[in-house]
Write a protein that holds these residues in place. Structure first.
Motif, PDB file in Angstrom:
ATOM      1  N   GLU A  39       0.840  -1.206   0.000  1.00 20.52           N
ATOM      2  CA  GLU A  39       0.000   0.000   0.000  1.00 20.52           C
ATOM      3  C   GLU A  39       0.878   1.261   0.000  1.00 20.52           C
ATOM      4  OE1 GLU A  39      -0.249  -2.491   2.215  1.00 20.52           O
ATOM      5  OE2 GLU A  39      -2.166  -3.453   1.708  1.00 20.52           O
ATOM      6  N   THR A  40       1.920   1.225   0.814  1.00 22.36           N
ATOM      7  CA  THR A  40       2.839   2.370   0.873  1.00 22.36           C
ATOM      8  C   THR A  40       3.578   2.527  -0.446  1.00 22.36           C
ATOM      9  OG1 THR A  40       3.157   1.880   3.208  1.00 22.36           O
ATOM     10  CG2 THR A  40       4.731   3.394   2.208  1.00 22.36           C
ATOM     11  N   ALA A  90       2.629   1.644  -3.341  1.00 23.73           N
ATOM     12  CA  ALA A  90       1.705   2.145  -4.367  1.00 23.73           C
ATOM     13  C   ALA A  90       1.564   3.668  -4.270  1.00 23.73           C
ATOM     14  CB  ALA A  90       0.340   1.480  -4.209  1.00 23.73           C
ATOM     15  N   GLN A  91       1.386   4.161  -3.060  1.00 22.95           N
ATOM     16  CA  GLN A  91       1.250   5.618  -2.878  1.00 22.95           C
ATOM     17  C   GLN A  91       2.517   6.354  -3.294  1.00 22.95           C
ATOM     18  OE1 GLN A  91       0.452   5.986   1.281  1.00 22.95           O
ATOM     19  NE2 GLN A  91      -1.668   5.247   1.104  1.00 22.95           N
ATOM     20  N   LYS A  92       3.646   5.815  -2.872  1.00 27.88           N
ATOM     21  CA  LYS A  92       4.922   6.486  -3.145  1.00 27.88           C
ATOM     22  C   LYS A  92       5.239   6.447  -4.643  1.00 27.88           C
ATOM     23  CE  LYS A  92       6.299   7.070   1.277  1.00 27.88           C
ATOM     24  NZ  LYS A  92       6.706   8.342   1.887  1.00 27.88           N
ATOM     25  N   SER A 149       3.166   6.146  -7.128  1.00 25.96           N
ATOM     26  CA  SER A 149       2.214   6.996  -7.837  1.00 25.96           C
ATOM     27  C   SER A 149       2.580   8.478  -7.677  1.00 25.96           C
ATOM     28  CB  SER A 149       0.813   6.714  -7.286  1.00 25.96           C
ATOM     29  OG  SER A 149      -0.096   7.625  -7.816  1.00 25.96           O
ATOM     30  N   ALA A 150       2.879   8.868  -6.443  1.00 22.39           N
ATOM     31  CA  ALA A 150       3.218  10.270  -6.178  1.00 22.39           C
ATOM     32  C   ALA A 150       4.484  10.694  -6.937  1.00 22.39           C
ATOM     33  CB  ALA A 150       3.409  10.490  -4.680  1.00 22.39           C
ATOM     34  N   LEU A 197      -6.790  -1.154  -5.307  1.00 23.28           N
ATOM     35  CA  LEU A 197      -6.024  -0.070  -4.669  1.00 23.28           C
ATOM     36  C   LEU A 197      -4.878   0.394  -5.576  1.00 23.28           C
ATOM     37  CD1 LEU A 197      -4.960   0.054  -1.006  1.00 23.28           C
ATOM     38  CD2 LEU A 197      -3.133   0.112  -2.688  1.00 23.28           C
ATOM     39  N   LEU A 198      -4.209  -0.555  -6.213  1.00 22.30           N
ATOM     40  CA  LEU A 198      -3.099  -0.197  -7.109  1.00 22.30           C
ATOM     41  C   LEU A 198      -3.622   0.591  -8.309  1.00 22.30           C
ATOM     42  CD1 LEU A 198      -1.094  -3.572  -7.044  1.00 22.30           C
ATOM     43  CD2 LEU A 198      -0.658  -1.521  -5.705  1.00 22.30           C
ATOM     44  N   ASN A 226      -6.365   2.335  -8.393  1.00 23.53           N
ATOM     45  CA  ASN A 226      -6.799   3.649  -7.915  1.00 23.53           C
ATOM     46  C   ASN A 226      -5.643   4.637  -7.802  1.00 23.53           C
ATOM     47  OD1 ASN A 226      -9.387   2.675  -7.755  1.00 23.53           O
ATOM     48  ND2 ASN A 226      -9.390   2.434  -5.513  1.00 23.53           N
ATOM     49  N   GLU A 227      -4.444   4.088  -7.596  1.00 24.29           N
ATOM     50  CA  GLU A 227      -3.256   4.953  -7.559  1.00 24.29           C
ATOM     51  C   GLU A 227      -2.742   5.264  -8.963  1.00 24.29           C
ATOM     52  OE1 GLU A 227      -1.978   6.541  -5.156  1.00 24.29           O
ATOM     53  OE2 GLU A 227      -2.715   5.576  -3.329  1.00 24.29           O
TER      54      GLU A 227
END
Ligand code: ZN
Length: 277
Positions: A25-26, A28-30, A32-33, A57-58, A60-61
Motif C-alpha cells: 500500500e505504501t 503504491a502511494q509512493k 504513484s506520487a 487499490l493499485l 486507484n493509484e
C-alpha cells in the motif's frame, strides 16, 4: 549549451520487492506520487491481503499492474513435489487474475538431484500442464532465464536460447519470455536471441538493474542502473528494435538498498532510470 530531455516515466515499472521495506500500500502511494507508471507485484507482498481489493487499490493509484512474480519451480526428484508445484502455479494464476494482471513471471526451478536436461524436461511438462488454466484466466506466462550461477536450485533455463527453444517446443501464444539484463548481459548470443523472440512476438517483459563490481552476494547485491557493468541502454535498444513496447521494470534485490531510506532510494531509481538505462 544543449540539454537532453529526460525520459518520461510512462514506461517505468518498479517491482514491489525493490522497495521491500514498504508494504504494498505504501509502495503504491509512493510510486504513484513520484510519477511511476507501473508495478510488478511479488506474491509475498500479498500475504494476508484481499488480492482483488489490493489490485483495485493499485489501479486507484493510477498504476498498471504489469505482472505477478513469481510462478515456476517445476522440477523435483519425486513426483509429489512436482504436483505440488503445478498446484501452486495454478494458484498463482488465480492470484494474477484476482489482482488484475495478465502476466506471471516464471522462475522455472532446478533440482540438484537431476541433470539440467531432466530439470528442463520437467519444466516443459510443468508449463504444459498449466497452459490450459493460464489461457482460461487470460494470464500469459513469461519464462525468465536465470544467470547460470543459479542453475543448481533456481533455474535450469540459463540462456535466452534455452527459453526460446522451450517457447518453440510449447508453441503457445500464452508462453513467452522475460528478459532480465542481470541474468543475460554476458551472453554473446543475446542480440541474436532477442531478435528471435521478437520475431515471434514472445518478449513479454523486460527487467533492469545492474551488476555490481565486485558482487558481494549472489542473490542480494544487485546494483542500481549505472552502478555496474551491464550495457543496459544497448540491450534495451535491442529489445525495442525487436518490437517490445512494454514496461522497463526495475527489479533490485539488495540488502544495502533495503537498509537505506526508501524515499531517497526511489528518487535514485527514477534518476538512474532516466539517465542510465
Ligand atoms: Zn527479473
Amino acid at each position: 549549451m544543449r540539454t537532453t530531455a529526460l525520459k518520461n516515466l510512462s514506461r517505468l515499472c518498479i517491482h514491489s520487492i525493490t522497495t521491500k521495506p514498504w508494504a504494498i500500500e505504501t509502495a503504491a502511494q509512493k510510486f504513484s506520487a513520484a510519477g511511476v507508471s507501473g508495478i510488478t507485484v511479488w506474491r509475498d507482498a500479498l500475504i494476508g491481503r484481499n488480492i482483488q481489493q489490493t489490485g483495485q487499490l493499485l489501479r486507484n493509484e493510477g498504476l498498471d499492474i504489469v505482472s505477478l512474480c513469481r510462478g515456476g519451480f517445476f522440477p523435483g526428484l519425486d513426483s509429489a513435489k512436482r504436483l505440488v508445484a503445478i498446484d501452486d502455479n495454478k494458484k498463482a494464476i488465480e492470484e494474477a487474475e484476482a489482482l488484475g494482471t495478465n502476466l506471471i513471471v516464471l522462475v522455472c526451478g532446478a533440482d540438484p538431484g537431476l541433470s539440467l536436461e531432466d530439470s528442463r524436461k520437467q519444466i516443459r511438462d510443468g508449463i504444459a500442464a498449466i497452459i490450459p488454466a493460464a489461457k482460461a484466466a487470460g494470464v500469459r506466462l513469461a519464462i525468465e532465464p536465470l544467470h547460470p550461477m543459479y542453475a543448481d536450485t533456481r533455474s535450469a533455463i540459463n540462456t535466452l536460447k534455452q527459453a526460446n527453444d522451450m517457447c518453440d517446443e510449447l508453441n503457445s501464444p500464452w508462453v513467452g519470455v522475460a528478459i532480465d539484463v542481470y541474468h543475460l548481459w554476458w551472453d554473446p548470443s543475446l542480440e541474436f536471441e532477442i531478435k528471435r523472440c521478437g520475431a515471434n512476438q514472445n518478449i513479454f517483459a523486460f527487467h533492469i538493474c545492474d551488476w555490481n563490481v565486485p558482487t558481494t552476494d549472489m542473490l542480494l547485491d544487485r546494483g542500481l542502473m549505472g552502478e555496474g557493468c551491464i550495457p543496459i541502454k544497448k540491450i534495451r535498444s535491442w529489445v525495442e528494435s525487436a518490437g517490445f513496447i512494454g514496461f522497463n521494470e526495475v527489479e533490485i534485490f539488495s540488502n544495502k538498498f533495503w537498509q537505506a531510506d526508501q524515499n531517497q532510494f526511489l528518487h535514485n531509481i527514477i534518476e538512474a532510470y532516466q539517465i542510465k538505462s
